[in-house]
Write an enzyme that holds these catalytic residues in place. Structure first.
Site, mmCIF file in Angstrom:
data_model
loop_
_atom_site.group_PDB
_atom_site.id
_atom_site.type_symbol
_atom_site.label_atom_id
_atom_site.label_comp_id
_atom_site.label_asym_id
_atom_site.label_seq_id
_atom_site.Cartn_x
_atom_site.Cartn_y
_atom_site.Cartn_z
ATOM 1 N N ARG A 86 0.849 -1.196 0.000
ATOM 2 C CA ARG A 86 0.000 0.000 0.000
ATOM 3 C C ARG A 86 0.884 1.246 0.000
ATOM 4 O O ARG A 86 2.098 1.158 0.129
ATOM 5 C CB ARG A 86 -0.924 -0.005 1.212
ATOM 6 C CG ARG A 86 -0.187 0.089 2.534
ATOM 7 C CD ARG A 86 -1.134 0.174 3.722
ATOM 8 N NE ARG A 86 -0.391 0.073 4.968
ATOM 9 C CZ ARG A 86 -0.944 0.053 6.166
ATOM 10 N NH1 ARG A 86 -2.245 0.130 6.294
ATOM 11 N NH2 ARG A 86 -0.204 -0.035 7.247
ATOM 12 N N ASN A 136 -5.129 7.379 4.231
ATOM 13 C CA ASN A 136 -4.790 6.702 5.476
ATOM 14 C C ASN A 136 -3.332 6.991 5.809
ATOM 15 O O ASN A 136 -2.440 6.714 5.009
ATOM 16 C CB ASN A 136 -4.974 5.185 5.338
ATOM 17 C CG ASN A 136 -4.852 4.466 6.669
ATOM 18 O OD1 ASN A 136 -5.780 4.454 7.469
ATOM 19 N ND2 ASN A 136 -3.684 3.891 6.939
ATOM 20 N N GLU A 137 -3.092 7.582 6.955
ATOM 21 C CA GLU A 137 -1.739 7.839 7.460
ATOM 22 C C GLU A 137 -0.778 8.337 6.378
ATOM 23 O O GLU A 137 0.128 7.611 5.945
ATOM 24 C CB GLU A 137 -1.174 6.579 8.134
ATOM 25 C CG GLU A 137 -1.909 6.206 9.400
ATOM 26 C CD GLU A 137 -1.223 5.089 10.191
ATOM 27 O OE1 GLU A 137 -0.391 4.366 9.613
ATOM 28 O OE2 GLU A 137 -1.516 4.959 11.384
ATOM 29 N N GLU A 140 -7.419 4.800 15.499
ATOM 30 C CA GLU A 140 -7.006 3.402 15.647
ATOM 31 C C GLU A 140 -6.329 3.263 17.000
ATOM 32 O O GLU A 140 -5.296 3.876 17.248
ATOM 33 C CB GLU A 140 -5.998 3.015 14.554
ATOM 34 C CG GLU A 140 -6.550 3.117 13.144
ATOM 35 C CD GLU A 140 -5.506 2.750 12.076
ATOM 36 O OE1 GLU A 140 -4.442 2.192 12.422
ATOM 37 O OE2 GLU A 140 -5.759 3.050 10.902
ATOM 38 N N TRP A 170 4.153 -4.894 13.781
ATOM 39 C CA TRP A 170 5.104 -4.103 12.996
ATOM 40 C C TRP A 170 6.346 -3.590 13.717
ATOM 41 O O TRP A 170 7.198 -2.951 13.104
ATOM 42 C CB TRP A 170 4.398 -2.953 12.291
ATOM 43 C CG TRP A 170 3.548 -2.048 13.138
ATOM 44 C CD1 TRP A 170 2.196 -2.168 13.326
ATOM 45 C CD2 TRP A 170 3.949 -0.890 13.895
ATOM 46 N NE1 TRP A 170 1.740 -1.157 14.144
ATOM 47 C CE2 TRP A 170 2.795 -0.361 14.502
ATOM 48 C CE3 TRP A 170 5.175 -0.257 14.113
ATOM 49 C CZ2 TRP A 170 2.825 0.773 15.323
ATOM 50 C CZ3 TRP A 170 5.209 0.872 14.926
ATOM 51 C CH2 TRP A 170 4.050 1.372 15.517
ATOM 52 N N GLU A 203 -1.115 -8.440 7.538
ATOM 53 C CA GLU A 203 -1.340 -8.154 8.963
ATOM 54 C C GLU A 203 -1.968 -9.332 9.701
ATOM 55 O O GLU A 203 -2.662 -9.152 10.702
ATOM 56 C CB GLU A 203 -2.163 -6.868 9.106
ATOM 57 C CG GLU A 203 -1.354 -5.665 8.628
ATOM 58 C CD GLU A 203 -2.024 -4.322 8.828
ATOM 59 O OE1 GLU A 203 -3.232 -4.283 9.111
ATOM 60 O OE2 GLU A 203 -1.311 -3.301 8.692
ATOM 61 N N GLN A 204 -1.691 -10.556 9.236
ATOM 62 C CA GLN A 204 -2.299 -11.721 9.894
ATOM 63 C C GLN A 204 -1.811 -11.899 11.329
ATOM 64 O O GLN A 204 -2.478 -12.531 12.134
ATOM 65 C CB GLN A 204 -2.062 -12.993 9.079
ATOM 66 C CG GLN A 204 -0.627 -13.221 8.680
ATOM 67 C CD GLN A 204 -0.500 -14.392 7.717
ATOM 68 O OE1 GLN A 204 -0.317 -15.502 8.150
ATOM 69 N NE2 GLN A 204 -0.603 -14.139 6.418
ATOM 70 N N MET A 205 -0.651 -11.311 11.685
ATOM 71 C CA MET A 205 -0.144 -11.424 13.064
ATOM 72 C C MET A 205 -0.611 -10.250 13.944
ATOM 73 O O MET A 205 -0.128 -10.082 15.056
ATOM 74 C CB MET A 205 1.381 -11.487 13.074
ATOM 75 C CG MET A 205 1.967 -12.605 12.248
ATOM 76 S SD MET A 205 1.416 -14.230 12.816
ATOM 77 C CE MET A 205 2.400 -14.402 14.289
ATOM 78 N N HIS A 206 -1.527 -9.434 13.438
ATOM 79 C CA HIS A 206 -2.008 -8.260 14.177
ATOM 80 C C HIS A 206 -3.353 -8.592 14.810
ATOM 81 O O HIS A 206 -4.297 -8.953 14.114
ATOM 82 C CB HIS A 206 -2.167 -7.093 13.198
ATOM 83 C CG HIS A 206 -2.290 -5.758 13.845
ATOM 84 N ND1 HIS A 206 -3.336 -5.436 14.686
ATOM 85 C CD2 HIS A 206 -1.501 -4.666 13.795
ATOM 86 C CE1 HIS A 206 -3.183 -4.182 15.098
ATOM 87 N NE2 HIS A 206 -2.065 -3.702 14.575
#
Ligand code: GAL
Length: 655
Positions: free
Chosen positions: A103, A141-142, A314, A322, A362-365
């Site tokens: 992204r 976004n950011e 958020e 991250w 982001e599966q570990m988030h």
């Protein structure tokens, strides 16, 4: 004081949307942010819009009484768009173009990308602008996340040259302003100027500073393009952007003047503490809680950026993915961070994210729910906050604005760019310096407003500027006209607007109210630590020291052991001639507070206080219970006069 959540209906089977929405409402969530990365589903092919799924998602949320914060999807242009306009890809300082596949792969200056963004935002705002459930819009976004600013594309170069023409008019003026006679850097025309990168040694700092100013304006105008369309098609809705913590590549105060109603920001206290340049002992101590001042600092800054209106868009709700290491937060922290945000004036705390996503980057988030849809530990804590808010009767307290704090801390984006461009000492970091000062005030129980150096600060008892290399004229005017106290750190007033040493030596314009001369400056390797004693406290200078000669009327309050002045004062203006270690900085700040007539009461480690309207909060990051400074007879809204570890108390002092 509302709760929200970030939700990605496009990640989940439609059959789950209904129960998701129902459970959100049951938890006490009232706002849901959606769609900010959904461009490939909204417009799968050029010009073919697929609204039906998004209509159903919005309607499902609305049916459960949830309000929608709609994100424009411009942080993730789809593949077909990048292929059609390869010029939208950004270019790193090393000359590499970034590729599609994550992204933020776009250049903020690209004309074709700006056009495409205007097109998608126009389409979205026409569709949902007046939808009753859509109450706010987030642009993109950011901005700048993943180090995507600055971008060094041909489009950036063309627009930079134009910006320089407008600023300097003639090339002679630019050559003079930048000092280009040095090393034969003179240009014959604006079209000879390149972007300040790929130079064998440092590029000219004046060139770098102007490029950063230009880039900052690019971000603001990119946002404004979208904000104007939102304003037109979504009248009366709040416009916001989700800024990041400790991020300064663009001037957020200036940005806020380009169509922003609310300064929202994304709060990740544990990974943020891990990546800040804090001492290892601090990182260890606060590894599962985040440093007690890290989130508060950004709350106070963004409340200033938003002129009082601040949201947490958020909020970390469990372990993230991250940072170099990603521990599980201490039980109770998700609740504590939420109340802390409210204490600092947040109108909304919105969690990231509803459910952990089992696929992609982001599966570990974590989220409020595990991928199997069981509530996560963070989700359980949010249930509790939801119940507490209901118990409080939100409207009675939620409308309370934050009052003016006794102390204004000046945070300046250009100061950060100047220091970063010319650190002079390897460990001189602007944001870290400001954070140290902030933390010192907070450890004395003092509420702080973080504001721009150009704001009117005449109503504050004490104004603190950890450093302001380019000193605005308005500061000196306010000192001369006002009756409040000021304290400045080293390097203040040291540079001109065009990044040269000021006429007559630092502190430049400040000399009219604080006569002194900074004869020499030195950066200090970690083993060089000039020492001194202040008010019974032993301490040392770290990183930076100035050799100052006081002028007429300026008093030396304390000297280093080798005789050099450390703290100087004339009337209401104090100057620290070095960066001080924690003990000494605390002593110096306590002195300035007392002299400004502000009570100083050191708090136990990990305890913090903050007032919002008539409510005073005690927030305990520490591992011991603490007695809170509530007057007898105070009415407690949360907790009691003893606040446990990782817990919060809130009381009303005068009803
Ligand atoms: C933020 C970002 C979110 C998500 C989150 C993970 O920076 O806005 O989209 O990536 O981090 O912590």
């Amino acid at each position: 004081m509302r709760l929200g959540v970030c939700y990605y209906p496009e990640h989940w089977p439609e059959s789950t949307w209904e129960s998701d929405a129902r459970r959100m409402a049951q938890m006490g969530i009232s706002r849901v942010r959606i769609a900010e990365f959904a461009w490939s589903r909204i417009e799968p092919e050029p010009g073919r819009y697929e609204w039906a799924w998004l209509d159903r998602a919005v309607d499902t949320l609305a049916r459960h009484g949830l309000e929608v914060v709609m994100g424009t999807p411009t942080a993730s242009p789809p593949k077909w768009l990048v292929d059609a306009h390869p010029d939208i890809l950004p270019v790193l300082h090393d000359g590499r173009a970034m590729q599609f596949g994550s992204r933020r792969h776009y250049d903020i200056s690209s004309a074709s990308y700006r056009q495409e963004c205007a097109r998608i935002v126009e389409a979205m705002t026409r569709r949902y602008g007046e939808h009753r459930a859509v109450v706010a819009w987030q642009t993109d976004n950011e901005f700048g996340c993943h180090n995507t600013l600055p971008s060094y594309t041909p489009a950036a170069l063309t627009r930079f040259r134009r910006w320089l023409v407008a600023r300097y008019e003639t090339i002679d003026a630019l050559n003079a302003a930048w000092g280009n006679v040095f090393w034969s850097m003179e240009y014959r025309g604006f079209d000879e100027i390149e972007l300040p990168t790929h130079t064998p040694t440092d590029a000219n700092p004046s060139h770098v500073l102007d490029f950063r100013r230009f880039q900052s304006g690019e971000v603001a105008s990119f946002h404004q393009l979208q904000a104007d369309l939102i304003r037109k098609h979504a009248p009366g809705r709040d416009i916001l952007h989700n800024f990041m913590g400790f991020y300064s590549a663009f001037d957020h105060y200036a940005f806020a003047r380009h169509g922003l109603d609310v300064a929202a920001w994304d709060s990740y206290p544990v990974p943020r503490t891990e990546v800040l340049p804090l001492p290892e002992a601090d990182k260890h101590c606060w590894a599962r809680t985040g440093h007690p001042d890290v989130s508060a600092f950004s709350h106070d800054l963004y409340r200033g950026v938003g002129k009082g209106r601040m949201w947490v868009m958020e909020q970390q709700a469990g372990p993230v993915n991250w940072a170099p290491w990603n521990p599980v937060p201490q039980p109770g922290m998700v609740r504590l961070w939420t109340w802390e945000a409210f204490a600092h004036g947040a109108e909304l705390v919105s969690y990231f994210r509803w459910r952990q996503c089992p696929f992609a980057q982001e599966q570990m988030h974590s989220g409020l729910n595990a991928p199997d849809d069981e509530l996560s530990p963070g989700g359980e804590e949010v249930m509790r906050v939801g119940a507490e808010l209901r118990g409080l009767g939100t409207p009675a307290y939620g409308a309370m604005p934050s009052e003016r704090a006794p102390v204004a801390l000046l945070f300046d984006y250009e100061a950060d760019w100047v220091i970063e461009t010319q650190r002079h000492g390897a460990d001189f970091d602007y944001q870290h310096l400001v954070f140290e000062w902030y933390s010192a005030f907070r450890s004395f129980g003092i509420d702080v407003d973080i504001v721009s150096a150009r704001d009117d600060v005449s109503a504050y008892r004490l104004v603190a500027a950890p450093t302001l290399p380019i000193l605005p004229d308005s500061v000196v005017e306010q000192i001369s006209q006002g009756g409040n106290h000021w304290v400045f750190g080293p390097r203040t007033g040291s540079k001109s607007e065009t990044f040269a040493i000021v006429d007559g030596l630092p502190p430049g314009k400040l000399r009219s109210v604080l006569p002194m001369r900074v004869a020499e400056v030195e950066s200090l390797r970690p083993s060089l630590k000039p020492s001194l004693r202040l008010d019974g406290i032993d301490g040392e200078a770290v990183r930076w020291r100035e050799h100052v000669q006081p002028g007429a009327g300026t008093e030396v309050l304390v000297r280093f052991d080798d005789g050099l002045p450390a703290l100087l004062r004339r009337e209401r203006v104090t100057y620290m001639a070095a960066c001080f270690d924690r003990a000494l900085l605390g002593a110096a700040i306590a002195k300035c507070l007392r002299d400004a007539g502000i009570d100083v009461s050191p708090l136990p480690e990990g305890l913090r206080l903050r007032r919002r309207g008539a409510v005073r909060f005690a927030i305990n990051y520490g591992d011991r219970e603490q007695r809170v400074p509530a007057p007898s007879g105070a009415r407690f809204l949360l907790g009691s006069s003893v606040v446990g570890p990782i817990d919060v108390a809130a009381w009303i002092e005068e009803d």
